[in-house]
Design a protein around this motif. Structure first.
Motif, PDB file in Angstrom:
ATOM      1  N   CYS A   3       0.847  -1.200   0.000  1.00 21.37           N
ATOM      2  CA  CYS A   3       0.000   0.000   0.000  1.00 21.37           C
ATOM      3  C   CYS A   3       0.879   1.246   0.000  1.00 21.37           C
ATOM      4  N   LEU A   5       0.035   4.143   0.645  1.00 23.98           N
ATOM      5  CA  LEU A   5      -0.404   5.098   1.661  1.00 23.98           C
ATOM      6  C   LEU A   5       0.119   4.752   3.045  1.00 23.98           C
ATOM      7  N   CYS A   6      -0.044   3.485   3.457  1.00 22.97           N
ATOM      8  CA  CYS A   6       0.322   3.143   4.822  1.00 22.97           C
ATOM      9  C   CYS A   6       1.386   2.067   4.883  1.00 22.97           C
ATOM     10  N   HIS A   8       1.022  -1.078   4.195  1.00 19.54           N
ATOM     11  CA  HIS A   8       0.446  -2.398   4.458  1.00 19.54           C
ATOM     12  C   HIS A   8       0.857  -3.357   3.336  1.00 19.54           C
ATOM     13  N   CYS A  26      -6.807  -1.529   0.168  1.00 19.84           N
ATOM     14  CA  CYS A  26      -5.934  -1.792   1.313  1.00 19.84           C
ATOM     15  C   CYS A  26      -6.771  -1.994   2.572  1.00 19.84           C
ATOM     16  N   GLY A  28      -5.595  -2.150   5.429  1.00 22.24           N
ATOM     17  CA  GLY A  28      -4.939  -1.413   6.511  1.00 22.24           C
ATOM     18  C   GLY A  28      -5.535  -0.030   6.700  1.00 22.24           C
ATOM     19  N   CYS A  29      -5.679   0.723   5.617  1.00 17.84           N
ATOM     20  CA  CYS A  29      -6.163   2.097   5.732  1.00 17.84           C
ATOM     21  C   CYS A  29      -7.488   2.297   4.995  1.00 17.84           C
TER      22      CYS A  29
HETATM   23 ZN   LIG Z   1      -3.032   1.200   3.279  1.00 17.39          ZN
END
Ligand SMILES: [Zn+2]
Length: 123
Positions: A3, A5-6, A8, A26, A28-29
């Motif tokens: 990911c 962004l985060c 993950h 994702c 995760g986020c």
């Molecule tokens: Zn993420």
């Protein structure tokens, strides 16, 4: 595929764009993104918490420069998060319908941020 962004590590494939570009979700986020995701995100690990804060501040009417100052994120990063969020509104909506593994509370929360963000930036 990680990911952007985060960070993950286990993102899910999430259908394709009309243009045929692979999309990912994702867990995760709770963001969806695609292979051509804004490159601003790629080399910057912006945490989901930072994204949440940026969108929250934006929905409360803070200026982008003000958010940049208080969050410590580069101005362009802030712009890109806000722009990305309203662009992804439709995708988030689709994710709510399609990705049943998404915890509903988180999705609802994200969706309400996006709606607020969109309302604020419709000028
Ligand atoms: Zn993420």
């Amino acid at each position: 595929m990680k990911c952007p962004l985060c960070g993950h590590l286990k993102v899910h494939k999430h259908g394709k764009m009309p243009s045929g570009v692979q999309r990912y979700f994702c867990p995760g986020c709770h963001q969806t993104f695609n292979e051509r995701f804004d490159t601003l995100y790629y080399h910057r690990h912006v945490s989901p918490e930072q994204i949440r804060q940026v969108l929250q501040a934006h929905s409360e009417g803070s200026s982008l420069r003000g958010i940049s100052r208080t969050s410590g994120l580069a101005y362009n990063t802030v712009v890109s998060i806000v722009r990305g969020a309203s662009h992804r509104a439709q995708q988030v909506h689709n994710a709510q319908v399609q990705a049943l593994e998404t915890p509903e509370v988180s999705a609802d929360e994200m969706w309400s941020f996006v709606q607020k963000t969109e309302a604020m930036s419709s000028w």
